[in-house]
Design an enzyme around this catalytic site. Sequence first.
Site, PDB file in Angstrom:
ATOM      1  N   ASP A  20       0.829  -1.203   0.000  1.00 21.53           N
ATOM      2  CA  ASP A  20       0.000   0.000   0.000  1.00 21.53           C
ATOM      3  C   ASP A  20       0.869   1.262   0.000  1.00 21.53           C
ATOM      4  O   ASP A  20       1.793   1.387   0.797  1.00 21.53           O
ATOM      5  CB  ASP A  20      -0.914  -0.008   1.236  1.00 21.53           C
ATOM      6  CG  ASP A  20      -2.215   0.712   1.002  1.00 21.53           C
ATOM      7  OD1 ASP A  20      -2.164   1.935   0.740  1.00 21.53           O
ATOM      8  OD2 ASP A  20      -3.270   0.065   1.055  1.00 21.53           O
ATOM      9  N   SER A  73      -6.852   4.216  -1.679  1.00 19.17           N
ATOM     10  CA  SER A  73      -7.014   2.781  -1.462  1.00 19.17           C
ATOM     11  C   SER A  73      -8.392   2.268  -1.843  1.00 19.17           C
ATOM     12  O   SER A  73      -8.534   1.140  -2.284  1.00 19.17           O
ATOM     13  CB  SER A  73      -6.793   2.446   0.013  1.00 19.17           C
ATOM     14  OG  SER A  73      -5.458   2.641   0.344  1.00 19.17           O
ATOM     15  N   ASP A 165      -5.104  14.160   3.201  1.00 24.87           N
ATOM     16  CA  ASP A 165      -5.309  14.057   1.759  1.00 24.87           C
ATOM     17  C   ASP A 165      -4.904  15.367   1.082  1.00 24.87           C
ATOM     18  O   ASP A 165      -4.960  15.485  -0.149  1.00 24.87           O
ATOM     19  CB  ASP A 165      -6.783  13.751   1.443  1.00 24.87           C
ATOM     20  CG  ASP A 165      -7.216  12.411   2.017  1.00 24.87           C
ATOM     21  OD1 ASP A 165      -6.359  11.513   2.099  1.00 24.87           O
ATOM     22  OD2 ASP A 165      -8.389  12.267   2.399  1.00 24.87           O
ATOM     23  N   ARG A 279     -16.866   8.591   0.758  1.00 18.40           N
ATOM     24  CA  ARG A 279     -16.208   7.293   0.923  1.00 18.40           C
ATOM     25  C   ARG A 279     -16.651   6.608   2.212  1.00 18.40           C
ATOM     26  O   ARG A 279     -16.824   7.263   3.244  1.00 18.40           O
ATOM     27  CB  ARG A 279     -14.687   7.511   0.909  1.00 18.40           C
ATOM     28  CG  ARG A 279     -13.897   6.265   1.235  1.00 18.40           C
ATOM     29  CD  ARG A 279     -12.448   6.401   0.825  1.00 18.40           C
ATOM     30  NE  ARG A 279     -11.583   5.620   1.685  1.00 18.40           N
ATOM     31  CZ  ARG A 279     -10.279   5.466   1.496  1.00 18.40           C
ATOM     32  NH1 ARG A 279      -9.692   6.028   0.453  1.00 18.40           N
ATOM     33  NH2 ARG A 279      -9.560   4.764   2.325  1.00 18.40           N
ATOM     34  N   LYS A 354      -5.893  -1.973   7.148  1.00 22.11           N
ATOM     35  CA  LYS A 354      -6.142  -2.223   5.722  1.00 22.11           C
ATOM     36  C   LYS A 354      -6.928  -3.515   5.499  1.00 22.11           C
ATOM     37  O   LYS A 354      -7.034  -3.993   4.362  1.00 22.11           O
ATOM     38  CB  LYS A 354      -4.791  -2.293   4.959  1.00 22.11           C
ATOM     39  CG  LYS A 354      -3.984  -1.009   5.013  1.00 22.11           C
ATOM     40  CD  LYS A 354      -4.505   0.052   4.066  1.00 22.11           C
ATOM     41  CE  LYS A 354      -3.762   1.363   4.234  1.00 22.11           C
ATOM     42  NZ  LYS A 354      -4.190   2.398   3.303  1.00 22.11           N
ATOM     43  N   ASP A 422       1.983   3.251   3.085  1.00 19.20           N
ATOM     44  CA  ASP A 422       0.911   4.240   3.125  1.00 19.20           C
ATOM     45  C   ASP A 422       0.709   4.821   4.519  1.00 19.20           C
ATOM     46  O   ASP A 422       0.678   6.035   4.695  1.00 19.20           O
ATOM     47  CB  ASP A 422      -0.392   3.600   2.654  1.00 19.20           C
ATOM     48  CG  ASP A 422      -1.506   4.619   2.586  1.00 19.20           C
ATOM     49  OD1 ASP A 422      -1.365   5.563   1.787  1.00 19.20           O
ATOM     50  OD2 ASP A 422      -2.482   4.497   3.337  1.00 19.20           O
ATOM     51  N   HIS A 426       1.644   8.543   5.503  1.00 27.16           N
ATOM     52  CA  HIS A 426       0.672   9.582   5.880  1.00 27.16           C
ATOM     53  C   HIS A 426       1.111  10.411   7.089  1.00 27.16           C
ATOM     54  O   HIS A 426       0.524  11.444   7.375  1.00 27.16           O
ATOM     55  CB  HIS A 426      -0.675   8.947   6.218  1.00 27.16           C
ATOM     56  CG  HIS A 426      -1.550   8.670   5.028  1.00 27.16           C
ATOM     57  ND1 HIS A 426      -1.943   9.654   4.152  1.00 27.16           N
ATOM     58  CD2 HIS A 426      -2.121   7.518   4.581  1.00 27.16           C
ATOM     59  CE1 HIS A 426      -2.720   9.117   3.226  1.00 27.16           C
ATOM     60  NE2 HIS A 426      -2.844   7.817   3.451  1.00 27.16           N
ATOM     61  N   ASP A 463      -1.579   0.002  -4.651  1.00 24.47           N
ATOM     62  CA  ASP A 463      -2.865   0.604  -5.015  1.00 24.47           C
ATOM     63  C   ASP A 463      -2.715   2.066  -5.439  1.00 24.47           C
ATOM     64  O   ASP A 463      -3.553   2.611  -6.135  1.00 24.47           O
ATOM     65  CB  ASP A 463      -3.855   0.477  -3.842  1.00 24.47           C
ATOM     66  CG  ASP A 463      -3.272   0.983  -2.522  1.00 24.47           C
ATOM     67  OD1 ASP A 463      -2.044   1.202  -2.431  1.00 24.47           O
ATOM     68  OD2 ASP A 463      -4.058   1.145  -1.570  1.00 24.47           O
ATOM     69  N   HIS A 464      -1.650   2.710  -4.984  1.00 27.50           N
ATOM     70  CA  HIS A 464      -1.394   4.122  -5.298  1.00 27.50           C
ATOM     71  C   HIS A 464      -0.065   4.484  -4.664  1.00 27.50           C
ATOM     72  O   HIS A 464       0.477   3.709  -3.874  1.00 27.50           O
ATOM     73  CB  HIS A 464      -2.499   5.036  -4.739  1.00 27.50           C
ATOM     74  CG  HIS A 464      -2.691   4.871  -3.255  1.00 27.50           C
ATOM     75  ND1 HIS A 464      -1.822   5.374  -2.316  1.00 27.50           N
ATOM     76  CD2 HIS A 464      -3.644   4.214  -2.546  1.00 27.50           C
ATOM     77  CE1 HIS A 464      -2.233   5.048  -1.112  1.00 27.50           C
ATOM     78  NE2 HIS A 464      -3.327   4.327  -1.215  1.00 27.50           N
ATOM     79  N   HIS A 493      -1.301  11.117  -0.618  1.00 21.78           N
ATOM     80  CA  HIS A 493      -0.916  10.206  -1.703  1.00 21.78           C
ATOM     81  C   HIS A 493      -0.267  10.989  -2.848  1.00 21.78           C
ATOM     82  O   HIS A 493      -0.239  12.212  -2.824  1.00 21.78           O
ATOM     83  CB  HIS A 493      -2.156   9.490  -2.236  1.00 21.78           C
ATOM     84  CG  HIS A 493      -2.821   8.612  -1.217  1.00 21.78           C
ATOM     85  ND1 HIS A 493      -4.069   8.076  -1.393  1.00 21.78           N
ATOM     86  CD2 HIS A 493      -2.402   8.173  -0.002  1.00 21.78           C
ATOM     87  CE1 HIS A 493      -4.400   7.345  -0.343  1.00 21.78           C
ATOM     88  NE2 HIS A 493      -3.410   7.394   0.523  1.00 21.78           N
TER      89      HIS A 493
HETATM   90  C1  3PG Z   1      -7.014   7.668   4.869  1.00 18.84           C
HETATM   91  O1  3PG Z   1      -8.222   7.449   4.971  1.00 18.84           O
HETATM   92  O2  3PG Z   1      -6.181   7.247   5.675  1.00 18.84           O
HETATM   93  C2  3PG Z   1      -6.548   8.524   3.722  1.00 18.84           C
HETATM   94  O3  3PG Z   1      -7.462   9.562   3.501  1.00 18.84           O
HETATM   95  C3  3PG Z   1      -6.499   7.736   2.464  1.00 18.84           C
HETATM   96  O4  3PG Z   1      -5.707   6.610   2.608  1.00 18.84           O
HETATM   97  P1  3PG Z   1      -6.038   5.247   1.879  1.00 18.84           P
HETATM   98  O5  3PG Z   1      -6.804   5.580   0.635  1.00 18.84           O
HETATM   99  O6  3PG Z   1      -4.676   4.714   1.564  1.00 18.84           O
HETATM  100  O7  3PG Z   1      -6.798   4.399   2.819  1.00 18.84           O
HETATM  101 CO    CO Z   2      -3.440   6.219   2.203  1.00 19.94          CO
END
Ligand code: 3PG
Ligand code: CO
Length: 546
Positions: A20, A73, A165, A279, A354, A422, A426, A463-464, A493
Amino acid sequence: MQLKKKTPFSPKKLLFVILDGVGYTPKGPEFGNAIAGANLPFLNKLWKESPTILLKAHGTAVGMPSDEDMGNSEVGHNVLGCGRIFDQGAKLVNNSIAKGLLFEGKAWKEIIENTKTKNSTLHLIGLFSDGNVHAHIDHTKSLIEAAVKEKVPRIRLHILLDGRDVSEKSALEYLNPFEEWLTTFRSKGADIKIASGGGRMTITMDRYEADWSMVERGWKIHVHGEGRTFPDAKTAIETFRKEDPAVIDQYLPSFVVEESGKPLGKILSGDSVVFTNFRGDRAIEISQAFTQKNFDKFDRGNFPEVCYAGMMQYDGDLQLPERFLVSPPAIDRTLGEYMAKSGIGQYALSETQKYGHVTFFWNGNRSGKFDSKSEEYKEIPSDVIPFDQTPEMKAQAITAELEKVLGENHSDFYRINFPNGDMVGHTGNYKATVEAMEFLDGCMARLAEACKKNNVVLLVSADHGNADEMYQLDKKGNLEKDKEGKPVPKTSHTLNPVPFSVLDPESKIKLRTDLQDPGLANVAATILDIMGYETPEGYHPSLLAK
Ligand code: 3PG
Ligand code: CO
């Protein structure tokens, strides 16, 4: 709904590892590339010597409105798991607003009517930025405009500060123009005020039940107006920053706005509440708190009966929430469903942070299994701690579990997510992210060994991006520096592609290089191709060279 076997049929077992947030950029460590800055003997050899290509993982390749939008993600795992590109929340809400459909819908009408008949308040709670991962501030503004037109008696906002973000200390860049924008409505008599808020990693937006206390804190702040009080949101943010200059927006403490000694936006029975995020993962728990009768995660105190709507439905299987403003993407015929219906054994594993990514998002935002006999899901509990303090996270436990499971050889398709690139990415901590990558490298070497031993093909991708750019770059790609000349950390990201590699114990698999714009949508068919199955109708083509 059965997968078609290729002829001749030579089935193979496969492990797909999602690293990730591990993207690729040619820029070096001096630009904050923690992957290039890490010592990665296994991964660097894999990327150099095994068949490897780059896949597009952002923007239109994952159903986002434009190529200015980074990947995330949710959309990444959706696309990986269904082999096609569906318009995603960000785009669906944009379209619904632009065409006016949102405001003609039953849910919005109920929200508005409720406040008018009861002379009650409309509360909007949600992420306050234009990150477009969980929410977009323009959506909130459109709801306000429409509600003012409808002459709702009062609007109260509960703002979740981002910095995850979007850039890490940008809260006032959103707040100041927004307050300015509100003045025009106020001058015409509309009663709109910010009532409460706080950093998104402090309150309200927990996910996968990692830490319900976050939601409880949010509940107290938004609903009961219990917390540290300030005359306005700006003063709150400025005070917190003065008290702790190092604090970044996502971790800002929470605040309640007070007027004449009283919180000005408690949520009361008879009010309407819209959660403005589209989301689902970080919207599910707070939605449960507002809507479930038998809720036992924390004591809600004096519970307000409200008319509640989500910007979207966050979980279709649980119908959560029942009222929503825009329908989520209808992701059908996922790889998981095809496999379940074709008798292919599946195993999914990650740690809490995750876990829902390799189950819920992977299966097209579906909770639960398609077939409990052939599917096994395993969650390793995540620590509740800022992850730059433990960059290894639970990678060791995930690796050990998988070594064991591969040895037992029960399943055909294994998928796992290592969150480190990830989740540590962050935090904006470059050094910790380098450590996370180095730890992962050792885990990957072990998994490659286990795959070799058990004759399992190993696919490694992401994934990114995230860890690939830990410093803020300007539009021209130059480093942004702070007043002391130090690079500005980047917590969000990236727009970078992700490497996709195959480690085949028989060294037979080759990847095609003739596809114009390969992206995450090509992975599902590739997995099937390697495992011995034809590409389902409508899936993007396999990446294997014939
Ligand atoms: C989060 O929710 O932690 C971030 O806004 C996005 O991170 P993720 O898409 O890697 O979960
Ligand atoms: Co993320």
